[in-house]
Motif scaffolding. Structure first.
Motif, PDB file in Angstrom:
ATOM      1  N   ASP A  68       0.858  -0.983  -0.123  1.00  0.00           N
ATOM      2  CA  ASP A  68      -0.137  -0.027  -0.041  1.00  0.00           C
ATOM      3  C   ASP A  68       0.707   1.278   0.367  1.00  0.00           C
ATOM      4  O   ASP A  68       0.290   2.086  -0.354  1.00  0.00           O
ATOM      5  CB  ASP A  68      -0.724  -0.255   1.093  1.00  0.00           C
ATOM      6  N   THR A  69       2.524   1.184   0.539  1.00  0.00           N
ATOM      7  CA  THR A  69       2.909   2.746   0.767  1.00  0.00           C
ATOM      8  C   THR A  69       4.283   2.464   0.123  1.00  0.00           C
ATOM      9  O   THR A  69       4.528   1.215  -0.593  1.00  0.00           O
ATOM     10  CB  THR A  69       3.339   2.500   2.288  1.00  0.00           C
ATOM     11  N   VAL A  70       4.296   2.641  -0.304  1.00  0.00           N
ATOM     12  CA  VAL A  70       5.804   3.558  -0.623  1.00  0.00           C
ATOM     13  C   VAL A  70       6.736   4.651   0.290  1.00  0.00           C
ATOM     14  O   VAL A  70       6.742   5.944   0.622  1.00  0.00           O
ATOM     15  CB  VAL A  70       6.203   4.815  -2.064  1.00  0.00           C
ATOM     16  N   ALA A  71       7.857   4.631   0.246  1.00  0.00           N
ATOM     17  CA  ALA A  71       9.198   4.611   1.780  1.00  0.00           C
ATOM     18  C   ALA A  71       9.593   5.420   1.364  1.00  0.00           C
ATOM     19  O   ALA A  71      10.722   4.552   0.717  1.00  0.00           O
ATOM     20  CB  ALA A  71       8.790   3.997   2.936  1.00  0.00           C
ATOM     21  N   PHE A  72      10.626   6.687   2.079  1.00  0.00           N
ATOM     22  CA  PHE A  72      11.916   7.042   1.545  1.00  0.00           C
ATOM     23  C   PHE A  72      11.956   7.496   2.274  1.00  0.00           C
ATOM     24  O   PHE A  72      11.671   8.118   3.442  1.00  0.00           O
ATOM     25  CB  PHE A  72      10.949   8.768   0.133  1.00  0.00           C
ATOM     26  N   ARG A  90       4.662   4.388  -8.854  1.00  0.00           N
ATOM     27  CA  ARG A  90       3.319   4.006  -7.498  1.00  0.00           C
ATOM     28  C   ARG A  90       3.351   5.101  -7.288  1.00  0.00           C
ATOM     29  O   ARG A  90       1.800   5.153  -6.276  1.00  0.00           O
ATOM     30  CB  ARG A  90       3.795   3.164  -6.445  1.00  0.00           C
ATOM     31  N   VAL A  91       4.098   6.746  -7.389  1.00  0.00           N
ATOM     32  CA  VAL A  91       3.826   6.991  -6.413  1.00  0.00           C
ATOM     33  C   VAL A  91       3.472   8.366  -7.668  1.00  0.00           C
ATOM     34  O   VAL A  91       4.331   9.344  -7.693  1.00  0.00           O
ATOM     35  CB  VAL A  91       4.630   7.990  -5.530  1.00  0.00           C
ATOM     36  N   PRO A  92       3.370   8.914  -8.896  1.00  0.00           N
ATOM     37  CA  PRO A  92       3.484   9.272  -9.863  1.00  0.00           C
ATOM     38  C   PRO A  92       2.728  10.859  -9.424  1.00  0.00           C
ATOM     39  O   PRO A  92       3.485  11.596 -10.600  1.00  0.00           O
ATOM     40  CB  PRO A  92       2.346   8.316 -11.103  1.00  0.00           C
ATOM     41  N   PRO A 173       1.219   6.659   0.199  1.00  0.00           N
ATOM     42  CA  PRO A 173       0.326   6.533  -0.182  1.00  0.00           C
ATOM     43  C   PRO A 173       0.728   5.577  -1.686  1.00  0.00           C
ATOM     44  O   PRO A 173       0.839   6.709  -2.509  1.00  0.00           O
ATOM     45  CB  PRO A 173      -1.436   6.321   0.065  1.00  0.00           C
ATOM     46  N   ALA A 174       0.514   4.333  -1.916  1.00  0.00           N
ATOM     47  CA  ALA A 174       0.884   4.240  -3.356  1.00  0.00           C
ATOM     48  C   ALA A 174      -0.650   4.567  -3.740  1.00  0.00           C
ATOM     49  O   ALA A 174      -1.582   4.411  -3.333  1.00  0.00           O
ATOM     50  CB  ALA A 174       0.956   2.602  -3.591  1.00  0.00           C
ATOM     51  N   ALA A 175      -0.603   4.551  -5.274  1.00  0.00           N
ATOM     52  CA  ALA A 175      -1.938   5.498  -6.144  1.00  0.00           C
ATOM     53  C   ALA A 175      -2.604   4.171  -6.310  1.00  0.00           C
ATOM     54  O   ALA A 175      -2.344   3.277  -6.914  1.00  0.00           O
ATOM     55  CB  ALA A 175      -0.957   6.457  -7.572  1.00  0.00           C
ATOM     56  N   GLY A 180      -5.399   8.990 -11.546  1.00  0.00           N
ATOM     57  CA  GLY A 180      -4.518  10.195 -12.553  1.00  0.00           C
ATOM     58  C   GLY A 180      -4.088  11.109 -12.176  1.00  0.00           C
ATOM     59  O   GLY A 180      -4.616  11.044 -10.719  1.00  0.00           O
ATOM     60  N   CYS A 181      -2.310  11.513 -11.766  1.00  0.00           N
ATOM     61  CA  CYS A 181      -2.519  12.520 -11.550  1.00  0.00           C
ATOM     62  C   CYS A 181      -1.851  14.035 -12.337  1.00  0.00           C
ATOM     63  O   CYS A 181      -1.397  13.648 -13.493  1.00  0.00           O
ATOM     64  CB  CYS A 181      -0.936  12.415 -10.740  1.00  0.00           C
ATOM     65  N   ALA A 182      -1.598  15.287 -11.645  1.00  0.00           N
ATOM     66  CA  ALA A 182      -1.684  16.263 -12.055  1.00  0.00           C
ATOM     67  C   ALA A 182      -0.780  16.850 -11.302  1.00  0.00           C
ATOM     68  O   ALA A 182      -1.286  17.542 -10.247  1.00  0.00           O
ATOM     69  CB  ALA A 182      -2.396  16.504 -13.305  1.00  0.00           C
TER      70      ALA A 182
END
Ligand SMILES: Cc1cc2nc3c(=O)[nH]c(=O)nc-3n(C[C@H](O)[C@H](O)[C@H](O)COP(=O)(O)OP(=O)(O)OC[C@H]3O[C@@H](n4cnc5c(N)ncnc54)[C@H](O)[C@@H]3O)c2cc1C
Length: 287
Positions: A68-72, A90-92, A173-175, A180-182
């Motif tokens: 569910d998540t991308v951690a940095f 995953r996080v565009p 959170p992963a998309a 759609g993202c902008a």
């Protein structure tokens, strides 16, 4: 100008960095990419007794994904994020926002943790953190704690991190599939901080409806989650009329101030126009 004198430490671990921060009792600054801190030192807007350089802590630079998540890790460079296939997939929204951050040399040194800890209200990453309702992990002498964006950002250039806390991780959170993202922004010159920036994500629900995430940068002391504008899209869908209404509502939700760069009215107008543009572009990308 040259910075005032300071002690310099380059600890090899987050634990030792936190111990040093505690030892200086609030009179030390973390040095990450240095892209905001070094100018502040040179202009003598910051006069810490010590710099705690966290560039030699490899354990703070990573991108990890789970379901569910991308951690940095806080020391992940903006340039690494820009070219990460994990981020692109995953996080565009973060990838798109990164292209607006300064110029190539700035992104090569600047870090995700530094950008968020610096809390410039015009910066892109705090707006993305706010739109996606991510969280940050802070490590202090008493252990770790998790902060939401609403809790983290206090006012201009100020967070609720304690002086002896190190921001160690940012979680987004992963998309959802098909999102759609902008990220839309307006600045006078490419690479300048945004006069206003808008982060948008939409997810179609398959029955003509949609979920939306919207946040603004440059419209007040902290990034603003545009919840009432999201609700218009969620209620009325992604048609042009609903998007125009969401843009108009977004402009009512922000309370920008006038400064040498732009008047409050102009920033409100930008909020409306950029919200519409961001939603339309996110709509075109949503499957
Ligand atoms: C010409 C120019 C243009 C720029 N344009 C933009 C732009 O358009 N958009 C944008 O977002 N940014 C822009 N920046 C800023 C850039 O993104 C910085 O990299 C960012 O603001 C700070 O990240 P850093 O890693 O360089 O942090 P630093 O400059 O090292 O630190 C910034 C602050 O955060 C604190 N800090 C850093 N890391 C941590 C941590 N892990 N835990 C606790 N505190 C920490 C430091 O003590 C300091 O107070 C620009 C900078 C320049 C010089």
């Amino acid at each position: 100008m040259k910075p005032p004198r300071f002690d310099y430490h380059a600890p090899p671990s987050a634990d030792e960095a936190v111990a040093l921060l505690a030892r200086y009792g609030g009179d030390a600054k973390v040095l990450a990419g240095g892209q905001s801190l070094v100018p502040m030192l040179n202009f003598r807007l910051a006069r810490p007794a010590a710099l705690i350089d966290v560039n030699r802590i490899p354990a703070l630079a990573y991108i990890r994904e789970d379901d569910d998540t991308v951690a940095f890790g806080a020391m992940t460079r903006q340039r690494t994020i820009e070219f990460s296939p994990v981020v692109a997939e995953r996080v565009p929204l973060l990838r798109e926002a990164t292209r607006w951050v300064g110029h190539l040399p700035i992104r090569s040194r600047g870090t995700i943790g530094g950008s968020i800890a610096h809390a410039d209200p015009s910066a892109e990453y705090p707006a993305v953190l706010t739109a996606l309702d991510g969280e940050v992990i802070a490590q202090g002498p008493r252990g770790r704690r998790t902060l939401s964006p609403g809790r983290l950002f206090e006012t201009y250039l100020t967070t609720r991190l304690a002086p002896d806390e190190l921001l160690v991780e940012v979680r987004l959170p992963a998309a959802p599939a098909g999102a759609g993202c902008a990220f839309e922004e307006f600045a006078r010159r490419h690479g300048d901080f945004a006069l206003v920036g808008i982060a948008a994500m939409v997810v179609r629900d398959g029955a003509g409806g949609a979920r939306a995430r919207l946040a603004s940068a440059g419209t007040g002391p902290v990034p603003v989650r545009l919840r009432a504008a999201e609700e218009i899209v969620e209620r009325d869908g992604l048609g042009d009329a609903a998007i125009e209404a969401a843009g108009a509502r977004a402009a009512e939700l922000v309370q920008p101030e006038s400064d040498v760069h732009a008047s409050a009215d102009y920033r409100r107008q930008l909020t409306r126009v950029l919200t519409v543009r961001a939603l339309k572009r996110a709509r075109a990308r949503a499957r």
